[in-house]
Design an enzyme around this catalytic site. Structure first.
Site, short mmCIF file in Angstrom:
data_model
loop_
_atom_site.label_atom_id
_atom_site.label_comp_id
_atom_site.label_asym_id
_atom_site.label_seq_id
_atom_site.Cartn_x
_atom_site.Cartn_y
_atom_site.Cartn_z
N LYS A 1 0.82 -1.21 0.00
CA LYS A 1 0.00 0.00 0.00
C LYS A 1 0.85 1.26 0.00
O LYS A 1 0.64 2.18 -0.79
CB LYS A 1 -0.94 0.01 1.24
CG LYS A 1 -1.82 -1.22 1.36
CD LYS A 1 -2.70 -1.19 2.61
CE LYS A 1 -1.97 -1.19 3.94
NZ LYS A 1 -1.27 -2.47 4.24
N ARG B 1 -9.63 0.65 8.85
CA ARG B 1 -9.27 -0.72 9.21
C ARG B 1 -10.38 -1.41 9.99
O ARG B 1 -10.22 -2.58 10.37
CB ARG B 1 -8.01 -0.70 10.09
CG ARG B 1 -6.69 -0.89 9.33
CD ARG B 1 -5.58 -0.66 10.32
NE ARG B 1 -4.39 -1.41 10.12
CZ ARG B 1 -3.29 -0.93 9.50
NH1 ARG B 1 -3.28 0.26 8.97
NH2 ARG B 1 -2.22 -1.68 9.41
N ARG C 1 11.61 -5.32 4.90
CA ARG C 1 11.29 -3.91 4.65
C ARG C 1 12.19 -2.95 5.40
O ARG C 1 12.51 -3.14 6.56
CB ARG C 1 9.84 -3.64 5.06
CG ARG C 1 9.49 -2.15 5.12
CD ARG C 1 8.01 -1.89 5.09
NE ARG C 1 7.26 -2.51 6.17
CZ ARG C 1 5.93 -2.51 6.23
NH1 ARG C 1 5.22 -1.94 5.26
NH2 ARG C 1 5.31 -3.08 7.24
N ARG D 1 11.25 -1.01 11.04
CA ARG D 1 10.20 -0.80 12.04
C ARG D 1 10.26 -1.85 13.12
O ARG D 1 10.44 -3.02 12.83
CB ARG D 1 8.83 -0.83 11.35
CG ARG D 1 8.51 0.47 10.66
CD ARG D 1 7.31 0.39 9.77
NE ARG D 1 6.18 -0.35 10.34
CZ ARG D 1 5.02 -0.51 9.72
NH1 ARG D 1 4.85 0.02 8.50
NH2 ARG D 1 4.04 -1.19 10.26
N ARG E 1 -0.62 -8.75 13.68
CA ARG E 1 -1.15 -7.80 12.69
C ARG E 1 -2.05 -8.52 11.69
O ARG E 1 -3.08 -8.00 11.29
CB ARG E 1 0.00 -7.08 12.00
CG ARG E 1 0.68 -6.07 12.95
CD ARG E 1 2.09 -5.75 12.54
NE ARG E 1 2.16 -4.99 11.31
CZ ARG E 1 3.28 -4.87 10.59
NH1 ARG E 1 4.39 -5.46 10.96
NH2 ARG E 1 3.26 -4.14 9.49
P1 ADP Z 1 1.32 -1.70 7.46
O1 ADP Z 1 1.82 -0.70 6.46
O2 ADP Z 1 2.35 -2.72 7.76
O3 ADP Z 1 -0.03 -2.22 7.08
P2 ADP Z 1 0.72 0.57 9.16
O4 ADP Z 1 1.94 1.40 9.06
O5 ADP Z 1 -0.45 0.95 8.33
O6 ADP Z 1 1.12 -0.95 8.86
O7 ADP Z 1 0.23 0.47 10.67
C1 ADP Z 1 1.13 0.18 11.72
C2 ADP Z 1 0.36 0.07 13.03
O8 ADP Z 1 -0.28 1.33 13.33
C3 ADP Z 1 -0.78 -0.95 13.04
O9 ADP Z 1 -0.31 -2.26 13.35
C4 ADP Z 1 -1.69 -0.38 14.13
O10 ADP Z 1 -1.15 -0.63 15.42
C5 ADP Z 1 -1.58 1.12 13.89
N1 ADP Z 1 -2.58 1.63 12.92
C6 ADP Z 1 -2.32 2.22 11.72
N2 ADP Z 1 -3.46 2.58 11.11
C7 ADP Z 1 -4.48 2.20 11.93
C8 ADP Z 1 -5.90 2.28 11.85
N3 ADP Z 1 -6.52 2.83 10.78
N4 ADP Z 1 -6.62 1.80 12.91
C9 ADP Z 1 -6.02 1.27 13.98
N5 ADP Z 1 -4.70 1.14 14.11
C10 ADP Z 1 -3.91 1.61 13.11
P1 ADP Z 2 2.22 -1.88 3.16
O1 ADP Z 2 2.23 -0.37 3.17
O2 ADP Z 2 1.00 -2.46 2.52
O3 ADP Z 2 2.49 -2.49 4.51
P2 ADP Z 2 4.78 -1.61 1.73
O4 ADP Z 2 4.48 -0.75 0.56
O5 ADP Z 2 5.53 -1.01 2.86
O6 ADP Z 2 3.44 -2.36 2.24
O7 ADP Z 2 5.59 -2.89 1.17
C1 ADP Z 2 6.07 -3.92 2.04
C2 ADP Z 2 7.44 -4.39 1.58
O8 ADP Z 2 7.32 -5.09 0.33
C3 ADP Z 2 8.43 -3.27 1.31
O9 ADP Z 2 9.72 -3.69 1.71
C4 ADP Z 2 8.36 -3.04 -0.21
O10 ADP Z 2 9.61 -2.57 -0.74
C5 ADP Z 2 8.05 -4.43 -0.72
N1 ADP Z 2 7.13 -4.44 -1.90
C6 ADP Z 2 6.06 -3.62 -2.12
N2 ADP Z 2 5.42 -3.95 -3.26
C7 ADP Z 2 6.09 -5.00 -3.79
C8 ADP Z 2 5.90 -5.82 -4.98
N3 ADP Z 2 4.89 -5.59 -5.82
N4 ADP Z 2 6.79 -6.81 -5.17
C9 ADP Z 2 7.79 -7.06 -4.31
N5 ADP Z 2 8.04 -6.34 -3.19
C10 ADP Z 2 7.18 -5.32 -2.91
#
Ligand code: ADP
Ligand code: ADP
Ligand code: ZN
Length: 216
Positions: free
Chosen positions: A14, A88, A127, A161, A172
């Protein structure tokens, strides 16, 4: 103007795709995860409150994240908002619909980035991100061109992270399936859902998202 939700489990891609949409289309990324991490880094009271919950990989309360988003919706929308990691829960989805309506706008697309659970552990444990500009990298699939230096801004402040461990990822994912995945059905029933293959290469995923956005 287009308002878009990127929906998918942790590691789906995302943030990576949201950043591209910012660069290519001048959209505004609203990532509640980034906002919460900023609150922690600034040492604010909010940051203190969410620290342990986030480290465990559990969701923070709806009130907190809805408040964060509401503040941002009052600012300039650019060419539309990308909601990344929000909503979420169903309560957050309802609050977003109300807030957009109050702002005189609405939701144009919800894109589910579908990935296979087995791929997520590798995505998340590999990541790292730039502490200066937020660019997202991966040890294997998307490394920086020069080790230790951000491609986008040249910073050497590359970070991992604390919640990108296998153990926190298990929590998660459980939170995703219990609380967030019902949103897939919710937006499908509203006729707003599109699905892209999140396992494709980064450029191919971008193309699939562009096809959805340019459809109408
Ligand atoms: P990822 O990119 O790996 O999906 P995020 O960076 O979006 O993770 O979120 C990291 C953490 O921040 C989540 O595990 C949760 O604890 C909190 N968080 C982020 N967005 C939300 C949301 N919309 N509602 C509740 N908790 C959230
Ligand atoms: P999210 O915000 O959904 O948690 P991220 O964009 O941070 O996901 O991506 C998670 C990890 O996967 C990062 O290390 C990113 O560089 C890698 N990644 C993202 N998209 C792809 C893809 N299409 N193929 C392979 N690796 C990816
Ligand atoms: Zn950078």
């Amino acid at each position: 103007m287009t308002n878009l939700i990127l929906l998918g489990p942790p590691g789906a891609g995302k943030g990576t795709q949201a950043k591209r949409l910012v660069d290519e289309r001048g959209m505004v990324q609203l990532s509640t995860g980034d906002m919460l991490r900023e609150a922690m880094a600034s040492g604010s009271e909010l940051g203190q409150r969410v620290k342990d919950v986030m480290a465990r990989g559990e969701l923070v309360s709806d009130d907190i994240v809805i408040g964060l988003i509401a503040e941002k919706l009052e600012a300039a929308a650019g060419n539309g908002f990308i909601f990344d990691g929000f909503p979420r829960t169903l309560a957050q989805a309802d609050a977003l619909a109300d807030a957009l309506e109050a702002a005189g706008t609405g939701l144009d697309a919800v894109i589910e980035m579908r990935v296979d659970d087995a791929a997520l552990a590798r995505r998340v444990t590999g990541r790292y991100t730039c502490g200066n500009c937020g660019a997202v990298y991966h040890d294997e699939t998307r490394p920086t061109k020069v080790a230790g230096v951000c491609d986008a801004c040249g910073s050497t402040d590359l970070r991992r992270r604390p919640d990108d461990t296998e153990e926190a990822l298990r929590n998660r994912l459980m939170e995703y399936y219990k609380k967030t995945s019902p949103l897939v059905g919710y937006y499908y029933a509203k006729g707003q859902l599109s699905v892209v293959d999140g396992l494709a290469e980064i450029d191919a995923v971008s193309d699939a998202i562009a096809a959805v956005l340019d459809k109408d």
